[in-house]
Design an enzyme around this catalytic site. Structure first.
Site, PDB file in Angstrom:
ATOM      1  N   ILE A  16       0.827  -1.208   0.000  1.00  0.00           N
ATOM      2  CA  ILE A  16       0.000   0.000   0.000  1.00  0.00           C
ATOM      3  C   ILE A  16       0.853   1.247   0.000  1.00  0.00           C
ATOM      4  O   ILE A  16       0.348   2.354   0.007  1.00  0.00           O
ATOM      5  CB  ILE A  16      -0.961   0.014   1.216  1.00  0.00           C
ATOM      6  CG1 ILE A  16      -0.182  -0.197   2.512  1.00  0.00           C
ATOM      7  CG2 ILE A  16      -2.054  -1.013   1.055  1.00  0.00           C
ATOM      8  CD1 ILE A  16      -1.036  -0.101   3.751  1.00  0.00           C
ATOM      9  N   GLY A  17       2.144   1.101  -0.013  1.00  0.00           N
ATOM     10  CA  GLY A  17       2.999   2.278  -0.082  1.00  0.00           C
ATOM     11  C   GLY A  17       4.431   1.856  -0.351  1.00  0.00           C
ATOM     12  O   GLY A  17       4.865   0.779   0.033  1.00  0.00           O
ATOM     13  N   VAL A  18       5.137   2.712  -1.077  1.00  0.00           N
ATOM     14  CA  VAL A  18       6.529   2.442  -1.394  1.00  0.00           C
ATOM     15  C   VAL A  18       7.306   3.723  -1.169  1.00  0.00           C
ATOM     16  O   VAL A  18       6.812   4.808  -1.459  1.00  0.00           O
ATOM     17  CB  VAL A  18       6.702   2.012  -2.868  1.00  0.00           C
ATOM     18  CG1 VAL A  18       8.149   1.632  -3.139  1.00  0.00           C
ATOM     19  CG2 VAL A  18       5.787   0.853  -3.195  1.00  0.00           C
ATOM     20  N   PHE A  36      12.487   3.959   2.104  1.00  0.00           N
ATOM     21  CA  PHE A  36      12.780   3.035   3.197  1.00  0.00           C
ATOM     22  C   PHE A  36      12.459   1.597   2.821  1.00  0.00           C
ATOM     23  O   PHE A  36      12.884   0.676   3.476  1.00  0.00           O
ATOM     24  CB  PHE A  36      11.929   3.396   4.415  1.00  0.00           C
ATOM     25  CG  PHE A  36      10.466   3.397   4.069  1.00  0.00           C
ATOM     26  CD1 PHE A  36       9.746   2.222   4.104  1.00  0.00           C
ATOM     27  CD2 PHE A  36       9.850   4.566   3.663  1.00  0.00           C
ATOM     28  CE1 PHE A  36       8.415   2.216   3.731  1.00  0.00           C
ATOM     29  CE2 PHE A  36       8.518   4.552   3.297  1.00  0.00           C
ATOM     30  CZ  PHE A  36       7.798   3.388   3.325  1.00  0.00           C
ATOM     31  N   ASP A  57       9.478  15.680  10.494  1.00  0.00           N
ATOM     32  CA  ASP A  57       9.067  15.341   9.138  1.00  0.00           C
ATOM     33  C   ASP A  57       7.554  15.482   9.012  1.00  0.00           C
ATOM     34  O   ASP A  57       6.870  14.584   8.533  1.00  0.00           O
ATOM     35  CB  ASP A  57       9.529  13.920   8.784  1.00  0.00           C
ATOM     36  CG  ASP A  57       9.612  13.705   7.274  1.00  0.00           C
ATOM     37  OD1 ASP A  57       9.504  14.708   6.524  1.00  0.00           O
ATOM     38  OD2 ASP A  57       9.763  12.556   6.841  1.00  0.00           O
TER      39      ASP A  57
END
Ligand SMILES: *[C@@H]1O[C@H](CO)[C@@H](O)[C@H](O)[C@H]1NC(C)=O
Ligand SMILES: *[C@@H]1O[C@H](CO)[C@@H](O)[C@H](O)[C@H]1NC(C)=O
Ligand SMILES: *[C@@H]1O[C@H](CO)[C@@H](O)[C@H](O)[C@H]1NC(C)=O
Ligand SMILES: *[C@@H]1O[C@H](CO)[C@@H](O)[C@H](O)[C@H]1NC(C)=O
Ligand SMILES: *[C@@H]1O[C@H](CO)[C@@H](O)[C@H](O)[C@H]1NC(C)=O
Ligand SMILES: *[C@@H]1O[C@H](CO)[C@@H](O)[C@H](O)[C@H]1NC(C)=O
Ligand SMILES: *[C@@H]1O[C@H](CO)[C@@H](O)[C@H](O)[C@H]1NC(C)=O
Ligand SMILES: *[C@@H]1O[C@H](CO)[C@@H](O)[C@H](O)[C@H]1NC(C)=O
Ligand SMILES: *[C@@H]1O[C@H](CO)[C@@H](O)[C@H](O)[C@H]1NC(C)=O
Ligand SMILES: *[C@@H]1O[C@H](CO)[C@@H](O)[C@H](O)[C@H]1NC(C)=O
Ligand SMILES: *[C@@H]1O[C@H](CO)[C@@H](O)[C@H](O)[C@H]1NC(C)=O
Length: 813
Positions: free
Chosen positions: A489-491, A494, A607
């Site tokens: 669901i995310g890239v 990291f 962040d």
């Protein structure tokens, strides 16, 4: 006839010559002089130039060859190896082919020198191999150092990975991978000490801490069949013991009597001994003791070497102790068939849990009044064994301490809960009255007590009672269908984030650090430490983590609705209403406010951006991603100096120029997020006309012209009250002040945002007269409900039945 015998004699003598003159020839014998363009001779061994084909080096960044012109190289036999080094700025991996499976030594040579901008004394890095952490956050401040590890390698290649710590680099001067004769490391050893089972060693990694040669003499690696260094025992032996003497008779060592060979220990080691003799005081019981410093929390393999090179008495019995535990009573004449010079050794494993002391004693044995007056020791090896984390370094030390804390906490249980609740309410009252008398907030149309309640947002609630815990890799593989691509669901830089479900059907988000990830161990640890310390309904919760086999995995609650960013632009999810946007900003501001003020030392997120604000199924905002978080300044300081980190476009310009970090840097980034929320567009959009590219510049320009309509997200048209927007932009603008001192605190931002929400809600109420009571009620009620019960639900809330989300972080740092 004669010539035949002569021939046989020649053949056999050549054979013996080969066998004995060259000693042990390892099947795998990889020696590399890192960074060197030339082969280097050390004694009779040749270390290959670092360009050779015997190994393969993969690196995420250029691996630099460094040559010293320093004159301070130690003048040891291996000083040639210290002339050059290989420097790694990114994760780097040597791959070696392995011919013979079984135990191997990996020896790493370090000698820090300065090369260009690289001062190797400051380098900090980790080394791992075969899934074992060999070194972590390791530094060599000065002097030459060799680290020796032993691994049982069962595949046909060995990978040694160097991972620079955050903001640092790694280096190595030389390395060796050599196969060992099978018998050198046993696969089973008896345990000595308070608790523990006998150990199977065949899976564990070992680190050699020290080899000691008794008899006050150092044995150099050239005099050892396997190039081991044995240091003299005199610095470890407790002093002024006139019963102790040193004996040397190297030529008498005889390997033909017992199974011990020179590969276990060279004659130079067996041939010298430290001897205790109480002959002149026949009833005196005595010990000789050597003291060592070791890391607690590990098991240690100790090998004792004995060899009588002096004709001891025919009956020689003595005791061997490890930290006051009797390891064995040695009947040396029996073990060595009463032969002069016959070597014997004994292995034990012990656990060091408390302090750093490891005391090894050899002393007299007695039966009643009969004391056997002699005891000897010839050599001692101390090897640290990898722990259940497959590590030779204690890591996440704090978390495990906290874990212990939980167990204690559970035991003390209900009493503490009651105390905590009482304490919490006391604390609430104190804070209330402090704030009450403190900052004047007359310009806000809030009732004073409401503001005061607002200030206790989340309370300074330190819930250490529910921290995430360690998961085994197999559980995570199961939860994510073995890291199925379909569940990504995310890239980001990291690695990847997967959606997963635990056995109890709890939905989780699994963030898996890539091997080559720039998000180093430090960030991994920071994130776990931060998340396990701080629990708040507006901070994303940690469920657990996993650091098996080089993996760095963090498991969070799953956030159903994904990131705020996704809802603002770039995807086709339904548009958020202005009221929802305000509520999300308020939630995120609460999370940050809690970070800044929730504990004795403030935490700076570093962040803050729309991609790091996640939404649950009810669009409640939670702040995520604490990998860069830092503890704020000490009370008596005003800032923390640190290398600039963060995301492009959100970075506080003051921090950028001064490198001094304060909470106000988060406030700046939050101001940028507020503009994103208002305009529904990215911070930087290079596809737009030049004056529109940078969001902050663009909004500021229109705001100065008092034409905010130009910048407001067109999808909000008609539902938005200008009073509310003006208030909102006014706060955002203050957040973006050039100097941190001129920016509001997160608490102030929060109050302004609540005011903006109120203005909007009042407006909606007047539009829908029927809703007035409930709407008003909602707004007024907000603080009191959340604050009086909020923190307590924060604890119970963590029942993971309702968990959510999506960790989306597109921008690699
Ligand atoms: C490598 O060998 C060359 C020629 O033999 C020599 O000039 C050079 O200094 C050597 N380099 C190192 C680092 O020893
Ligand atoms: C490595 O460098 C040395 C000297 O520069 C050279 O003789 C040798 O052929 C090189 N080896 C390989 C595998 O490139
Ligand atoms: C070698 O020493 C000189 C001066 O002594 C220095 O300028 C140079 O940077 C050094 N080279 C390296 C690689 O450190
Ligand atoms: C390298 O760093 C160490 C420790 O910080 C310092 O003592 C040393 O002077 C530095 N060396 C150089 C050449 O800068
Ligand atoms: C190495 O591991 C294998 C199993 O993978 C085991 O059979 C063998 O005994 C081990 N060897 C040593 C020296 O521990
Ligand atoms: C041990 O050896 C060192 C030098 O190698 C010597 O100075 C010292 O006196 C010796 N100690 C004893 C007790 O003989
Ligand atoms: C090896 O040991 C012998 C006897 O102890 C000694 O004479 C010799 O110098 C040693 N060799 C090396 C290379 O240290
Ligand atoms: C040294 O060993 C020899 C045998 O190799 C033996 O005859 C001699 O007695 C020993 N010396 C001492 C002082 O024990
Ligand atoms: C030598 O090893 C064998 C098996 O490895 C064992 O049975 C025997 O007792 C050993 N002999 C001595 C003297 O230790
Ligand atoms: C080891 O010896 C030191 C010094 O005599 C002593 O303080 C310490 O308590 C001992 N440690 C253990 C575990 O016996
Ligand atoms: C020798 O050391 C052991 C273990 O520390 C201890 O139990 C014993 O009392 C000591 N003996 C003497 C005479 O000090």
């Amino acid at each position: 006839m004669g010539w035949k015998y002569k021939f046989l004699f020649w053949i056999s003598s050549i054979f013996w010559l080969i066998c004995f003159s060259s000693g042990y020839v390892p099947e795998d014998n990889i020696l590399i002089d890192c960074g060197s363009p030339n082969n280097t001779k050390v004694g009779d061994r040749v270390f290959q130039a670092d360009n050779s084909s015997i190994s393969q080096l993969l690196s995420t960044t250029e691996a630099i060859l460094a040559v010293t012109n320093s004159t301070s190289i130690p003048s040891s036999f291996d000083s040639n190896l210290y002339q050059t080094a290989r420097i790694f700025r990114g994760v780097s991996q040597y791959t070696f082919p392995i011919k013979k499976q079984g135990r191997h030594w990996i020896r790493l040579y370090f000698f820090p020198f300065s090369f260009g901008n690289f001062n190797m004394s400051t380098a900090k890095f980790s080394v791992s191999a075969q899934g074992f952490t060999l070194l972590e956050d390791f530094q060599v401040h000065s002097g030459a150092l060799m680290k020796e590890f032993s691994l049982n390698i069962s595949s046909n290649q060995l990978m040694v990975t160097f991972t620079p710590s955050f903001d640092s680099f790694a280096f190595v001067n030389a390395l060796e991978v050599i196969s060992l004769p099978d018998k050198v490391i046993p696969d089973h050893v008896d345990f000595v000490g308070p608790k523990g089972d006998d150990e199977n060693l065949w899976k564990q990694a070992l680190e050699t801490l020290i080899r000691v040669n008794m008899g006050n003499r150092t044995v150099s690696p050239q005099n050892d069949t396997l190039w081991r260094l044995w240091v003299s025992d005199d610095t470890f032996l407790n002093d002024n013991n006139d019963l102790v003497n040193y004996v040397s008779n190297i030529t008498s060592v005889d390997y033909t009597v017992t199974n011990v060979t020179s590969e276990i220990g060279p004659p130079e080691m067996y041939g010298t001994m430290t001897r205790l003799d109480t002959e002149f005081q026949p009833t005196l019981k005595a010990n000789m003791t050597w003291h060592f410093n070791v890391d607690p929390g590990f098991d240690y393999l100790l090998r004792f070497h004995f060899c009588d090179v002096q004709h001891l008495r025919p009956v020689t019995l003595f005791n061997v102790y490890v930290n006051s535990w009797l390891a064995s009573t040695v009947d040396l004449p029996k073990e060595t068939a009463n032969k002069l010079g016959a070597p014997y050794y004994m292995d034990v494993v012990t656990r060091i849990s408390g302090d750093r002391n490891l005391n090894v004693s050899v002393g007299t044995f007695n039966i009643g009044d009969i004391v056997y007056p002699e005891a000897i020791l010839n050599g001692l090896e101390i090897m640290k064994m990898s722990n259940s984390d497959e590590s030779l370094v204690l890591d996440l030390e704090r978390s495990s301490k906290m874990k212990a804390g939980i167990i204690v906490g559970i035991v003390v249980g209900s009493v503490v809960v009651v105390l905590v609740v009482v304490f919490f309410f006391l604390f609430l009252c104190i804070r209330r009255s402090l704030l009450h008398s403190g900052q004047g907030k007359e310009d806000y149309p809030f009732a004073r007590n409401e503001m005061a309640r607002g200030s206790t947002d989340g309370g300074a609630f330190f819930s250490s009672s529910k921290i995430g815990y360690r998961f085994s890799l197999s559980v995570i593989q199961e939860a994510t269908n073995n890291f199925s691509e379909a569940l990504v669901i995310g890239v980001g830089g990291f690695g990847k984030v997967y959606k997963g479900a635990l056995k109890d059907e709890t939905k989780v988000a699994v963030k898996r650090g890539a091997l080559q990830s720039h998000q180093g161990l430090v960030e991994f640890r920071t994130e776990i430490e931060m998340l396990s310390q701080f629990r708040h309904r507006h901070l994303v919760s940690l469920i657990g983590y996993c650091n098996e086999q080089n993996e760095r995995i963090i498991i969070y609650e799953y956030m159903e609705k994904g990131s705020l960013k996704n809802h603002l632009y770039g995807s086709d999810v339904p548009c958020l209403s202005w009221k929802q946007r305000l509520e999300i900003c308020i939630g995120a501001a609460r999370g940050l406010y809690y970070l800044h003020t929730g504990s004795a030392k403030s935490i700076i997120h570093r962040d803050v951006k729309s991609a790091n604000i996640l939404l649950d199924e009810n669009f409640m905002a939670k702040v995520a991603d604490f990998g860069l978080s830092k503890t704020g300044p000490e009370i008596d300081q005003t800032h923390v100096s640190t290398a600039v980190k963060g995301s492009f476009g959100y970075l506080d310009p003051e921090y950028l120029s001064t490198q001094q970090l304060t909470e106000k840097s988060d406030v700046y980034s939050f101001g940028v997020v507020m503009f994103e929320v208002l305009c529904g567009r990215p911070v930087i959009d290079p596809s737009l006309p030049r004056e529109k590219v940078y969001l902050v510049e663009w909004v500021t320009k229109w705001q100065e012209r008092m034409q905010l309509e130009e910048v407001i997200d067109p999808r909000l048209e008609g539902q938005i009250k200008m009073d509310s927007v003006q208030k909102f932009v006014e706060i955002a603008d203050k957040c973006l002040a050039e100097y941190g001192a001129n920016r509001p605190t997160m608490g102030e931002v929060l109050w302004h945002l609540e005011y903006a929400l109120r203005l909007q809600a009042t407006d909606e109420n007047s539009n829908h007269a029927g809703d007035v009571p409930s709407q008003m009620n909602h707004v007024n009620r907000l603080p009191s409900i959340e604050y009086s019960t909020g923190s307590i639900t924060d604890m119970s809330d963590v029942s993971m039945s309702k968990v959510f989300a999506q960790m989306v972080r597109e921008d690699p740092r």
